[in-house]
Design a protein around this motif. Sequence first.
Motif, PDB file in Angstrom:
ATOM      1  N   ILE A  74       0.862  -1.183   0.000  1.00 41.02           N
ATOM      2  CA  ILE A  74       0.000   0.000   0.000  1.00 41.02           C
ATOM      3  C   ILE A  74       0.895   1.228   0.000  1.00 41.02           C
ATOM      4  N   TYR A  75       0.565   2.176  -0.863  1.00 40.68           N
ATOM      5  CA  TYR A  75       1.384   3.373  -1.034  1.00 40.68           C
ATOM      6  C   TYR A  75       0.544   4.633  -0.857  1.00 40.68           C
ATOM      7  N   LEU A  76       1.221   5.694  -0.511  1.00 39.44           N
ATOM      8  CA  LEU A  76       0.629   7.019  -0.499  1.00 39.44           C
ATOM      9  C   LEU A  76       1.070   7.681  -1.795  1.00 39.44           C
ATOM     10  N   ALA A  77       0.111   8.031  -2.648  1.00 39.46           N
ATOM     11  CA  ALA A  77       0.402   8.625  -3.948  1.00 39.46           C
ATOM     12  C   ALA A  77       0.059  10.109  -3.917  1.00 39.46           C
ATOM     13  N   VAL A  78       0.920  10.914  -4.492  1.00 42.86           N
ATOM     14  CA  VAL A  78       0.721  12.358  -4.546  1.00 42.86           C
ATOM     15  C   VAL A  78       0.048  12.712  -5.868  1.00 42.86           C
ATOM     16  N   SER A  79      -0.938  13.607  -5.805  1.00 41.27           N
ATOM     17  CA  SER A  79      -1.642  14.027  -7.024  1.00 41.27           C
ATOM     18  C   SER A  79      -0.697  14.796  -7.945  1.00 41.27           C
ATOM     19  N   SER A  80      -1.112  14.970  -9.186  1.00 43.42           N
ATOM     20  CA  SER A  80      -0.275  15.646 -10.188  1.00 43.42           C
ATOM     21  C   SER A  80       0.124  17.057  -9.782  1.00 43.42           C
ATOM     22  N   ASP A  81      -0.801  17.783  -9.153  1.00 43.58           N
ATOM     23  CA  ASP A  81      -0.486  19.152  -8.741  1.00 43.58           C
ATOM     24  C   ASP A  81       0.076  19.231  -7.325  1.00 43.58           C
ATOM     25  N   GLY A  82       0.198  18.098  -6.653  1.00 45.90           N
ATOM     26  CA  GLY A  82       0.787  18.061  -5.315  1.00 45.90           C
ATOM     27  C   GLY A  82      -0.133  18.529  -4.206  1.00 45.90           C
ATOM     28  N   SER A  83      -1.407  18.737  -4.511  1.00 46.37           N
ATOM     29  CA  SER A  83      -2.328  19.268  -3.497  1.00 46.37           C
ATOM     30  C   SER A  83      -3.018  18.182  -2.671  1.00 46.37           C
ATOM     31  N   GLN A  84      -3.019  16.940  -3.146  1.00 45.00           N
ATOM     32  CA  GLN A  84      -3.706  15.872  -2.433  1.00 45.00           C
ATOM     33  C   GLN A  84      -2.874  14.599  -2.433  1.00 45.00           C
ATOM     34  N   THR A  85      -3.219  13.703  -1.527  1.00 45.30           N
ATOM     35  CA  THR A  85      -2.610  12.380  -1.510  1.00 45.30           C
ATOM     36  C   THR A  85      -3.718  11.333  -1.530  1.00 45.30           C
ATOM     37  N   TYR A  86      -3.385  10.175  -2.079  1.00 46.32           N
ATOM     38  CA  TYR A  86      -4.327   9.071  -2.181  1.00 46.32           C
ATOM     39  C   TYR A  86      -3.650   7.793  -1.713  1.00 46.32           C
ATOM     40  N   LYS A  87      -4.433   6.902  -1.138  1.00 45.19           N
ATOM     41  CA  LYS A  87      -3.909   5.576  -0.811  1.00 45.19           C
ATOM     42  C   LYS A  87      -4.129   4.705  -2.033  1.00 45.19           C
ATOM     43  N   THR A  88      -3.076   3.974  -2.403  1.00 50.48           N
ATOM     44  CA  THR A  88      -3.169   3.148  -3.595  1.00 50.48           C
ATOM     45  C   THR A  88      -2.512   1.798  -3.395  1.00 50.48           C
ATOM     46  N   HIS A  89      -2.972   0.852  -4.159  1.00 50.43           N
ATOM     47  CA  HIS A  89      -2.471  -0.520  -4.199  1.00 50.43           C
ATOM     48  C   HIS A  89      -2.609  -0.941  -5.654  1.00 50.43           C
ATOM     49  N   ARG A  90      -1.968  -1.985  -6.062  1.00 44.48           N
ATOM     50  CA  ARG A  90      -2.076  -2.388  -7.467  1.00 44.48           C
ATOM     51  C   ARG A  90      -3.497  -2.765  -7.864  1.00 44.48           C
ATOM     52  N   ALA A  91      -4.370  -3.031  -6.888  1.00 39.43           N
ATOM     53  CA  ALA A  91      -5.744  -3.425  -7.186  1.00 39.43           C
ATOM     54  C   ALA A  91      -6.755  -2.285  -7.054  1.00 39.43           C
ATOM     55  N   ALA A  92      -6.407  -1.211  -6.344  1.00 37.05           N
ATOM     56  CA  ALA A  92      -7.370  -0.127  -6.109  1.00 37.05           C
ATOM     57  C   ALA A  92      -6.643   1.165  -5.750  1.00 37.05           C
ATOM     58  N   CYS A  93      -7.354   2.287  -5.952  1.00 35.54           N
ATOM     59  CA  CYS A  93      -6.813   3.599  -5.607  1.00 35.54           C
ATOM     60  C   CYS A  93      -7.949   4.504  -5.159  1.00 35.54           C
ATOM     61  N   SER A  94      -7.652   5.396  -4.226  1.00 34.80           N
ATOM     62  CA  SER A  94      -8.680   6.310  -3.716  1.00 34.80           C
ATOM     63  C   SER A  94      -8.739   7.634  -4.477  1.00 34.80           C
ATOM     64  N   CYS A  95      -8.001   7.755  -5.602  1.00 32.66           N
ATOM     65  CA  CYS A  95      -8.082   8.968  -6.421  1.00 32.66           C
ATOM     66  C   CYS A  95      -9.409   8.962  -7.187  1.00 32.66           C
ATOM     67  N   PRO A  96      -9.838  10.101  -7.727  1.00 36.65           N
ATOM     68  CA  PRO A  96     -11.108  10.141  -8.461  1.00 36.65           C
ATOM     69  C   PRO A  96     -11.193   9.122  -9.601  1.00 36.65           C
ATOM     70  N   ALA A  97     -10.117   8.960 -10.369  1.00 35.33           N
ATOM     71  CA  ALA A  97     -10.124   7.979 -11.459  1.00 35.33           C
ATOM     72  C   ALA A  97     -10.200   6.553 -10.913  1.00 35.33           C
ATOM     73  N   GLY A  98      -9.525   6.318  -9.803  1.00 35.03           N
ATOM     74  CA  GLY A  98      -9.548   4.995  -9.188  1.00 35.03           C
ATOM     75  C   GLY A  98     -10.910   4.641  -8.613  1.00 35.03           C
ATOM     76  N   ILE A  99     -11.598   5.636  -8.079  1.00 37.21           N
ATOM     77  CA  ILE A  99     -12.938   5.408  -7.518  1.00 37.21           C
ATOM     78  C   ILE A  99     -13.927   5.093  -8.633  1.00 37.21           C
TER      79      ILE A  99
END
Length: 118
Positions: A74-99
């Motif tokens: 499980i990783y903490l991913a930084v958004s493209s503009d650096g304003s947000q972070t998301y929890k991600t795994h190879r199977a799922a992500c909490s970013c808008p595209a992942g949701i």
Amino acid sequence: MNAAATTHHHTSCLRCGRKLTSTKSVATGYGPTCTRKVKAAAKAEVVAQYKPHQVAKAEELIEQGGLIPLRGQIYLAVSSDGSQTYKTHRAACSCPAGIKGLHPCKHRIAAHILSLAA
């Protein structure tokens, strides 16, 4: 202060834990050997599963140190503009595209690449 807005400088490799000495390695979070292994993993399995532009974005995210390990794979991913972070795994992500889940996001692909390089 938002945690995503701060710049992360790593003193040890995010993959193997060894001490980083070069400025580039400290900035990206990966030593030269681990960088090569991560890139090789991306080319081997991931290229067959995802579109080339998706893999390129995921590799760029890794090179910029935008994926920070939390626990397990499980990783903490930084958004493209650096304003947000998301929890991600190879199977799922909490970013808008992942949701939405229509297509794998660059965060998931980057987590997949790192899991193969382990």
